[in-house]
Design a protein around this motif. Structure first.
Motif, PDB file in Angstrom:
ATOM      1  N   PRO A  21       0.808  -1.226   0.000  1.00 10.81           N
ATOM      2  CA  PRO A  21       0.000   0.000   0.000  1.00 10.81           C
ATOM      3  C   PRO A  21       0.843   1.279   0.000  1.00 10.81           C
ATOM      4  O   PRO A  21       0.463   2.277  -0.615  1.00 10.81           O
ATOM      5  CB  PRO A  21      -0.812  -0.120   1.298  1.00 10.81           C
ATOM      6  N   ILE A  24       2.204   1.642  -3.576  1.00 11.01           N
ATOM      7  CA  ILE A  24       1.124   1.994  -4.508  1.00 11.01           C
ATOM      8  C   ILE A  24       0.659   3.426  -4.283  1.00 11.01           C
ATOM      9  O   ILE A  24       0.383   4.165  -5.238  1.00 11.01           O
ATOM     10  CB  ILE A  24      -0.045   0.997  -4.373  1.00 11.01           C
ATOM     11  N   ALA A  25       0.582   3.849  -3.017  1.00 15.78           N
ATOM     12  CA  ALA A  25       0.173   5.230  -2.722  1.00 15.78           C
ATOM     13  C   ALA A  25       1.180   6.226  -3.292  1.00 15.78           C
ATOM     14  O   ALA A  25       0.797   7.227  -3.914  1.00 15.78           O
ATOM     15  CB  ALA A  25       0.025   5.418  -1.213  1.00 15.78           C
ATOM     16  N   TYR A  28       0.751   6.233  -7.003  1.00 16.86           N
ATOM     17  CA  TYR A  28      -0.503   6.870  -7.422  1.00 16.86           C
ATOM     18  C   TYR A  28      -0.395   8.396  -7.388  1.00 16.86           C
ATOM     19  O   TYR A  28      -0.775   9.080  -8.348  1.00 16.86           O
ATOM     20  CB  TYR A  28      -1.645   6.408  -6.530  1.00 16.86           C
TER      21      TYR A  28
END
Length: 269
Positions: A21, A24-25, A28
């Motif tokens: 996470p 990915i954060a 993103y």
């Protein structure tokens, strides 16, 4: 103590659930967030590379390697590619010269290639993420394909077994695992093309690209395994339970990110 009582697979899953996470954060949101994530990864990999390749008292050499790669990342973020190349080459030469004075000529090659081996893949990731409109999809898609390769190779290798690819380097890697990893990568690449980038690539092309990425991901894994065997270490570090170090976790990116970036540049993207 609790983590040590778990199996390697269980540790890998827990580590992935914690770290994925965060990665990915950062991916993103992109921009300075992804830059900061890559700077952190590069600094740790510089430490891992130098402590394995240069052994005793590599502090100043670790700093030189990390500064070189981080400077290259910052220049990439500012789209100054020509200065970027100059910084990486100059940093590699400076680190090699420093090594000659501190450790003698035996370690010069390893110190010279440290900034290059670490810098090229992280710079390629920064460039991929910086592509307008499709940067997130392309970079996230690459990670998905690499993860699919690892998962496909692990389970097909375990269930099918068969001949080893290079037992002297990586005794657990089989041809069945490679084929399973390629199939998984092709399926995920097809999904990424359909769902994330709007089917911009022809089906045959995206399947071929998935297979190529799987092969280069496994080649990166073998290259890192050969490096570890040369210096007699099991993992680059013990930072990530079940995975080893950051280099162990990102070995699939070492070749795939530069190759994908080169393919996109060749096609004018």
């Amino acid at each position: 103590m609790l983590l040590s009582s778990l199996t390697s697979l269980q540790q890998r899953v827990i580590s992935a659930l914690v770290l994925a996470p965060i990665a990915i954060a950062a991916l993103y949101f992109g921009g300075v967030y992804f830059l900061a994530f890559l700077i952190g990864a590069a600094a740790i990999m510089a430490y891992e590379w130098c402590h394995a390749s240069l052994e005793t008292k590599p502090g100043i050499l670790t700093a030189l390697t990390a500064i070189t790669v981080i400077s290259a990342l910052v220049l990439t973020y500012n789209f100054d590619i020509f200065q970027l190349v100059g910084v990486v080459i100059s940093g590699s030469v400076l680190t090699a010269v420093a090594t000659a004075f501190i450790k003698g000529r035996a370690r010069i090659v390893w110190s010279f290639f440290g900034p290059i081996c670490i810098g090229v893949p992280v710079v390629a990731l920064m460039l991929l993420r910086s592509i307008p409109e499709t940067g997130f999809a392309l970079t996230f898609g690459l990670f998905l394909v690499i993860w699919a390769t690892d998962i496909g190779a692990y389970f097909s290798g375990k269930s099918i077994g068969g001949p080893k690819i290079a037992p002297s380097i990586s005794p657990n890697k089989t041809w069945a695992g490679l084929i399973g990893g390629m199939i998984a990568a092709m399926i995920v690449a097809f999904g990424v093309n359909s769902l994330l980038i709007g089917g911009q690539v022809a089906t045959i092309g995206i399947l071929g690209l998935g297979a190529i990425c799987a092969i280069f991901a496994q080649m990166g894994d073998f290259a890192e395994s050969a490096w570890k065997r040369h210096f007699g270490i099991k993992d680059a570090s013990n930072l990530i339970p079940g995975h080893g170090g950051v280099m162990d976790r990102l070995d699939g990116v070492f070749l795939t990110a530069p190759i994908l970036m080169a393919i996109l540049m060749w096609n004018g993207i």
